[in-house]
Design a protein around this motif. Structure first.
Motif, PDB file in Angstrom:
ATOM      1  N   PHE A 207       0.814  -1.213   0.000  1.00 34.66           N
ATOM      2  CA  PHE A 207       0.000   0.000   0.000  1.00 34.66           C
ATOM      3  C   PHE A 207       0.850   1.266   0.000  1.00 34.66           C
ATOM      4  N   ASP A 208       1.944   1.258   0.734  1.00 36.60           N
ATOM      5  CA  ASP A 208       2.713   2.483   0.923  1.00 36.60           C
ATOM      6  C   ASP A 208       3.446   2.950  -0.327  1.00 36.60           C
ATOM      7  N   TRP A 209       3.515   2.096  -1.349  1.00 28.90           N
ATOM      8  CA  TRP A 209       4.268   2.543  -2.530  1.00 28.90           C
ATOM      9  C   TRP A 209       3.544   2.336  -3.851  1.00 28.90           C
ATOM     10  N   SER A 210       2.489   1.494  -3.865  1.00 26.65           N
ATOM     11  CA  SER A 210       1.842   1.299  -5.165  1.00 26.65           C
ATOM     12  C   SER A 210       0.314   1.250  -5.101  1.00 26.65           C
ATOM     13  N   ASN A 211      -0.248   0.623  -4.097  1.00 30.76           N
ATOM     14  CA  ASN A 211      -1.692   0.387  -4.089  1.00 30.76           C
ATOM     15  C   ASN A 211      -2.449   1.503  -3.380  1.00 30.76           C
ATOM     16  N   ILE A 212      -2.444   2.677  -3.997  1.00 29.81           N
ATOM     17  CA  ILE A 212      -3.106   3.822  -3.391  1.00 29.81           C
ATOM     18  C   ILE A 212      -4.627   3.661  -3.390  1.00 29.81           C
ATOM     19  N   PHE A 213      -5.118   2.630  -4.128  1.00 25.51           N
ATOM     20  CA  PHE A 213      -6.557   2.384  -4.175  1.00 25.51           C
ATOM     21  C   PHE A 213      -7.060   1.622  -2.958  1.00 25.51           C
ATOM     22  N   LEU A 214      -6.170   1.199  -2.055  1.00 23.93           N
ATOM     23  CA  LEU A 214      -6.585   0.404  -0.901  1.00 23.93           C
ATOM     24  C   LEU A 214      -7.284   1.313   0.105  1.00 23.93           C
ATOM     25  N   THR A 215      -8.580   1.435  -0.046  1.00 19.89           N
ATOM     26  CA  THR A 215      -9.394   2.284   0.816  1.00 19.89           C
ATOM     27  C   THR A 215     -10.473   1.435   1.495  1.00 19.89           C
ATOM     28  N   GLU A 216     -11.237   2.051   2.377  1.00 16.79           N
ATOM     29  CA  GLU A 216     -12.312   1.315   3.038  1.00 16.79           C
ATOM     30  C   GLU A 216     -13.353   0.848   2.025  1.00 16.79           C
ATOM     31  N   ASN A 217     -13.628   1.679   1.020  1.00 18.44           N
ATOM     32  CA  ASN A 217     -14.581   1.281  -0.023  1.00 18.44           C
ATOM     33  C   ASN A 217     -14.067   0.090  -0.816  1.00 18.44           C
ATOM     34  N   TYR A 218     -12.760   0.086  -1.093  1.00 16.38           N
ATOM     35  CA  TYR A 218     -12.172  -1.041  -1.816  1.00 16.38           C
ATOM     36  C   TYR A 218     -12.264  -2.307  -0.978  1.00 16.38           C
ATOM     37  N   LEU A 219     -11.988  -2.201   0.315  1.00 14.71           N
ATOM     38  CA  LEU A 219     -12.091  -3.355   1.208  1.00 14.71           C
ATOM     39  C   LEU A 219     -13.510  -3.900   1.215  1.00 14.71           C
ATOM     40  N   LYS A 220     -14.504  -3.019   1.267  1.00 12.61           N
ATOM     41  CA  LYS A 220     -15.906  -3.448   1.243  1.00 12.61           C
ATOM     42  C   LYS A 220     -16.210  -4.219  -0.045  1.00 12.61           C
ATOM     43  N   MET A 221     -15.715  -3.700  -1.169  1.00 15.75           N
ATOM     44  CA  MET A 221     -15.961  -4.362  -2.451  1.00 15.75           C
ATOM     45  C   MET A 221     -15.296  -5.740  -2.485  1.00 15.75           C
ATOM     46  N   PHE A 222     -14.044  -5.821  -2.054  1.00 15.46           N
ATOM     47  CA  PHE A 222     -13.295  -7.060  -2.138  1.00 15.46           C
ATOM     48  C   PHE A 222     -13.861  -8.109  -1.180  1.00 15.46           C
ATOM     49  N   VAL A 223     -14.168  -7.688   0.038  1.00 16.64           N
ATOM     50  CA  VAL A 223     -14.745  -8.621   1.015  1.00 16.64           C
ATOM     51  C   VAL A 223     -16.138  -9.041   0.559  1.00 16.64           C
ATOM     52  N   GLY A 224     -16.859  -8.141  -0.097  1.00 16.09           N
ATOM     53  CA  GLY A 224     -18.155  -8.504  -0.668  1.00 16.09           C
ATOM     54  C   GLY A 224     -18.030  -9.630  -1.671  1.00 16.09           C
ATOM     55  N   ARG A 225     -16.959  -9.619  -2.438  1.00 12.31           N
ATOM     56  CA  ARG A 225     -16.707 -10.708  -3.389  1.00 12.31           C
ATOM     57  C   ARG A 225     -16.460 -12.032  -2.663  1.00 12.31           C
ATOM     58  N   ILE A 226     -15.686 -11.973  -1.597  1.00 10.25           N
ATOM     59  CA  ILE A 226     -15.437 -13.187  -0.815  1.00 10.25           C
ATOM     60  C   ILE A 226     -16.758 -13.752  -0.300  1.00 10.25           C
ATOM     61  N   LYS A 227     -17.593 -12.860   0.215  1.00 11.47           N
ATOM     62  CA  LYS A 227     -18.883 -13.290   0.763  1.00 11.47           C
ATOM     63  C   LYS A 227     -19.774 -13.874  -0.338  1.00 11.47           C
ATOM     64  N   ASN A 228     -19.811 -13.238  -1.497  1.00  8.83           N
ATOM     65  CA  ASN A 228     -20.614 -13.759  -2.609  1.00  8.83           C
ATOM     66  C   ASN A 228     -20.169 -15.162  -3.002  1.00  8.83           C
ATOM     67  N   TRP A 229     -18.863 -15.365  -3.061  1.00  8.88           N
ATOM     68  CA  TRP A 229     -18.276 -16.660  -3.422  1.00  8.88           C
ATOM     69  C   TRP A 229     -18.665 -17.727  -2.410  1.00  8.88           C
ATOM     70  N   LEU A 230     -18.475 -17.445  -1.121  1.00  3.18           N
ATOM     71  CA  LEU A 230     -18.777 -18.429  -0.080  1.00  3.18           C
ATOM     72  C   LEU A 230     -20.280 -18.678   0.032  1.00  3.18           C
ATOM     73  N   ASP A 231     -21.076 -17.620  -0.086  1.00  3.29           N
ATOM     74  CA  ASP A 231     -22.534 -17.774  -0.004  1.00  3.29           C
ATOM     75  C   ASP A 231     -23.052 -18.633  -1.156  1.00  3.29           C
ATOM     76  N   TYR A 232     -22.470 -18.450  -2.324  1.00  4.59           N
ATOM     77  CA  TYR A 232     -22.893 -19.231  -3.491  1.00  4.59           C
ATOM     78  C   TYR A 232     -22.725 -20.721  -3.223  1.00  4.59           C
TER      79      TYR A 232
END
Length: 237
Positions: A207-232
């Motif tokens: 994060f400190d040098w390249s992944n400036i997109f790592l925000t709370e909104n990004y975390l919500k989106m990514f974790v949402g994908r994990i949840k969709n996968w497991l729920d499926y």
């Protein structure tokens, strides 16, 4: 493919290697045919036939690395009580228990690629496949490679009936070259989710040098994908 040039360079995350290979004939194909999925399964099994029971001096993909260390890296930027962090902690505990209970044989462990998907392979007109990008190869359950491909396919194919057909072809291609136990197949949901968590940790580490997109909104989106996968997969039971 052959290595034509290599060089060590110092990078923000440590020593890395620049490697130039000969051209991989073919093209990337985001939307894969049933035949292509079968071919990818077949070549993955052939790789596993070679790497099964083998080890290299690389990362060990166990529960600690895939789940706990990844969580701790994220914890440097996100609070424990954030809903997504609570969810990650909960599923990490469950996934670790599933891994511990799986009791896979030594033949079902070995060297894994951990990044086989359409962006890391070229396909020519005869469905001949060249796999590259071995940056993340290491040691672990071979089912991790299988689950990773499945979960990438899951988010490419919005029509889940198409996803099921293509996954079936992929697994059949794999089983044409190598045994795949029901115990391993049952681990696909948890194994896929664990790699999601691991790559979140990688993004936090960088994060400190390249992944400036790592925000709370990004975390919500990514974790949402994990949840969709497991729920499926939970709904399929």
């Amino acid at each position: 493919m052959k290595i034509t040039f290599k060089k060590e360079i110092n990078t923000p995350e440590g020593l890395r290697y620049v490697v130039l290979f000969t051209f991989a004939k073919g093209k990337k194909m985001r939307f894969m045919t049933n035949e292509m999925c079968y071919a990818i399964g077949s070549i993955m099994a052939k790789i596993h036939n070679t790497t099964s029971t083998q080890k290299i001096e690389r990362i060990e993909y166990n529960s600690d690395v895939l789940l706990h260390k990844a969580y701790n890296k994220l914890n440097n930027y996100f609070a424990d009580d954030l809903n997504e962090m609570v969810y990650l902690k909960q599923i990490s505990s469950k996934i670790e228990k599933h891994f511990d209970k799986s009791n896979l044989s030594e033949n079902q462990k070995g060297i894994v690629h951990l990044d086989i998907w359409y962006d890391n392979l070229s396909v020519n007109k005869g469905n001949e496949i060249t796999i590259f990008d071995f940056d993340n190869c290491g040691n672990g359950f071979l089912i991790l490679d299988i689950a990773y491909f499945c979960k990438q396919l899951f988010f490419i194919e919005t029509d889940k009936s198409e996803y099921e057909i293509k996954v079936e072809n992929f697994l059949n291609g794999y089983k044409s070259e190598r045994d795949l136990s029901e115990k391993e197949i049952a681990l696909i949901p948890e194994a896929g989710a664990s790699i999601f968590v691991f790559y979140l940790g990688v993004q936090a580490q960088r994060f400190d040098w390249s992944n400036i997109f790592l925000t709370e909104n990004y975390l919500k989106m990514f974790v949402g994908r994990i949840k969709n996968w497991l729920d499926y997969y939970e709904d399929k039971k």
